[in-house]
Design an enzyme around this catalytic site. Structure first.
Site, PDB file in Angstrom:
ATOM      1  N   GLY A 163       0.615  11.189  16.614  1.00 31.19           N
ATOM      2  CA  GLY A 163      -0.210  12.284  16.778  1.00 31.19           C
ATOM      3  C   GLY A 163       1.201  13.451  16.208  1.00 31.19           C
ATOM      4  N   ARG A 164       0.378  14.625  16.850  1.00 30.04           N
ATOM      5  CA  ARG A 164       1.024  15.473  16.457  1.00 30.04           C
ATOM      6  C   ARG A 164       2.134  16.000  17.195  1.00 30.04           C
ATOM      7  NH1 ARG A 164      -3.754  18.059  18.085  1.00 30.04           N
ATOM      8  NH2 ARG A 164      -4.972  18.753  16.722  1.00 30.04           N
ATOM      9  N   ILE A 165       2.606  15.154  18.902  1.00 27.82           N
ATOM     10  CA  ILE A 165       3.457  15.277  19.827  1.00 27.82           C
ATOM     11  C   ILE A 165       4.695  14.045  18.830  1.00 27.82           C
ATOM     12  CG2 ILE A 165       4.743  15.170  21.966  1.00 27.82           C
ATOM     13  CD1 ILE A 165       2.635  16.047  22.960  1.00 27.82           C
ATOM     14  N   ARG A 185      -2.531   3.798  16.493  1.00 28.89           N
ATOM     15  CA  ARG A 185      -3.993   3.389  15.723  1.00 28.89           C
ATOM     16  C   ARG A 185      -4.173   3.499  14.144  1.00 28.89           C
ATOM     17  NH1 ARG A 185      -8.487   5.860  17.936  1.00 28.89           N
ATOM     18  NH2 ARG A 185      -7.333   7.725  17.973  1.00 28.89           N
ATOM     19  N   THR A 245       6.942  10.708  28.282  1.00 32.01           N
ATOM     20  CA  THR A 245       6.174  12.451  28.198  1.00 32.01           C
ATOM     21  C   THR A 245       4.714  12.673  27.979  1.00 32.01           C
ATOM     22  OG1 THR A 245       7.475  13.281  26.079  1.00 32.01           O
ATOM     23  CG2 THR A 245       8.478  13.465  27.789  1.00 32.01           C
ATOM     24  N   ARG A 247       1.963  10.241  29.587  1.00 32.21           N
ATOM     25  CA  ARG A 247       0.594   9.193  30.689  1.00 32.21           C
ATOM     26  C   ARG A 247       1.294   8.459  31.271  1.00 32.21           C
ATOM     27  NH1 ARG A 247      -0.595  14.197  30.297  1.00 32.21           N
ATOM     28  NH2 ARG A 247      -1.898  14.468  30.778  1.00 32.21           N
ATOM     29  N   GLU A 276       0.660   9.692  40.099  1.00 33.15           N
ATOM     30  CA  GLU A 276       0.940  11.409  39.778  1.00 33.15           C
ATOM     31  C   GLU A 276       0.666  11.700  41.160  1.00 33.15           C
ATOM     32  OE1 GLU A 276       2.570  12.496  36.175  1.00 33.15           O
ATOM     33  OE2 GLU A 276       2.014  13.993  36.988  1.00 33.15           O
ATOM     34  N   HIS A 294       6.784  16.206  35.303  1.00 34.58           N
ATOM     35  CA  HIS A 294       5.937  16.959  34.317  1.00 34.58           C
ATOM     36  C   HIS A 294       6.072  18.056  33.462  1.00 34.58           C
ATOM     37  CE1 HIS A 294       1.820  15.595  33.344  1.00 34.58           C
ATOM     38  NE2 HIS A 294       2.096  15.928  32.404  1.00 34.58           N
ATOM     39  N   GLY A 296       7.257  18.753  30.858  1.00 28.44           N
ATOM     40  CA  GLY A 296       7.201  18.725  29.221  1.00 28.44           C
ATOM     41  C   GLY A 296       6.639  19.722  28.780  1.00 28.44           C
TER      42      GLY A 296
HETATM   43  C1  DGY Z   1      -1.511  18.471  29.225  1.00 30.25           C
HETATM   44  O1  DGY Z   1      -1.906  19.502  28.477  1.00 30.25           O
HETATM   45  O2  DGY Z   1      -2.350  16.721  29.396  1.00 30.25           O
HETATM   46  C2  DGY Z   1       0.418  17.464  29.505  1.00 30.25           C
HETATM   47  O3  DGY Z   1      -0.274  16.454  29.701  1.00 30.25           O
HETATM   48  C3  DGY Z   1       0.591  18.825  30.522  1.00 30.25           C
HETATM   49  O4  DGY Z   1       1.960  19.107  30.442  1.00 30.25           O
END
Ligand code: DGY
Length: 332
Positions: A163-165, A185, A245, A247, A276, A294, A296
């Site tokens: 995706g974007r990231i 996917r 980075t 979940r 977490e 967490h 990122g």
């Molecule tokens: C989110 O926005 O879901 C990120 O995990 C926050 O860092």
């Protein structure tokens, strides 16, 4: 005299950047959390009973038990964050509650942090920094055989979730000489594949078995829970590194710990954890990991951008329109 439109009662569960809180106070009847003390379940229930809008974060569990108490005015969950796995979306949908998030604005920051982990683990960045700091000024000096890591340039990076990231990471990684592989996917548009010189793997299993570094960049959904199961982690090569980075729940953390302990993979960089904010103490004992709390998306600019998105979503909704970042469309 024109009647004034009622300002929505908005409960915000955590302290947000000052400019965002100021703007919220101007626009809404905002109940802020200046002390930044996470709300208990009873407080969340009270919020959904009385408010029009809730602004939670990933640290709040908005499950069916909370949403069962939603009052007649409660119509919008404007999440401060992109991931919505802490919200029971089915329960929200059933009650006609709209859910929005903040996509796009934390892409570059999260990709930066992912790239930082991809560099930090194989190059032993934290270990080296700690060795120097702990030497008390008595570092013995450069040595041809000390602190040797693994070269990044020329290695294969497998991105799970393009995706974007994932794409923002791929752009960075390409500049570091990594070849880009991905599993998603859906295959991304061929123009994106061309730009990134990315190879699509329909089979996650096959990709895992051939990569030097794996990065998890997909959301946590019922379909991705333990996507990296014990069986799949066994497919990784012993020299491979794993970075997450996204979940923690996407990886079977106990299985990962077993592999790291036996050095069946080379190392891991984790910014997120399965339970977490608890972190498995066995992870803390390991040398071949870099663990981050967490962070990122943790930049000042990013948090303000997220807040602005939240405000736009609430304002648009309160004005009777569909908010731009709908995850679940409830009743307008
Ligand atoms: C989110 O926005 O879901 C990120 O995990 C926050 O860092």
């Amino acid at each position: 005299m024109p009647t004034q439109k009622k300002r929505p009662l908005v409960v915000v569960t955590r302290k947000l950047p000052d400019p965002i809180e100021t703007r919220m106070m101007e626009l809404f009847d905002a109940k802020l959390n200046l002390a930044d003390k996470p709300l208990s379940q009873a407080e969340l229930i009270e919020a959904v009973k009385t408010a029009d809008v809730l602004v939670p974060t990933l640290t709040d569990r908005i499950d069916g038990a909370v949403l069962a108490h939603a009052g007649p005015n409660f119509r919008l969950i404007a999440n401060f964050g992109t991931g919505v796995d802490h919200i029971d979306l089915a329960a929200a949908r059933q009650r006609g509650v709209t859910v929005t998030n903040t996509p796009g604005v934390l892409t570059e920051d999260t990709a930066d942090m992912t790239m930082a982990l991809i560099l930090a683990v194989p190059r032993r960045l934290i270990e080296g920094a700690n060795a120097l700091r702990n030497s008390g000024g008595e570092w013995s000096g450069w040595s041809p055989t000390w602190m040797l890591g693994q070269r990044i340039w020329g290695k294969r990076l497998g991105i799970i979730g393009m995706g974007r990231i994932g794409q923002a990471l791929a752009r960075r990684a390409k500049a570091f000489g990594l070849s880009i592989h991905y599993h998603n996917r859906k295959r991304v548009h061929e123009s994106v594949e061309q730009e990134l010189e990315a190879t699509y793997w329909e089979s996650l299993d096959q990709m895992l078995a051939r990569m030097d570094i794996i990065s998890v960049n997909c959301p946590h959904t019922p379909a991705t829970f333990h996507l990296l199961s014990a069986r799949r982690l066994d497919l990784l090569q012993p020299h491979a590194y794993l970075v997450n980075t996204a979940r923690g729940e996407v990886i079977d953390e106990n299985a990962l710990i077993r592999k790291l302990r036996k050095s069946e993979i080379a190392g891991a960089g984790l910014d997120v954890f399965e339970h977490e904010p608890s972190v498995n103490p066995k992870l803390l004992e390991l040398k071949n990991v870099v663990l981050l709390p967490h962070m990122g998306s943790a930049t000042l600019e990013g948090r303000v951008d997220m807040g602005e998105k939240v405000i736009i979503n609430i304002k648009t909704f309160a004005d009777g329109h569909a908010p731009p970042d709908r995850v679940i469309a409830g009743l307008l």
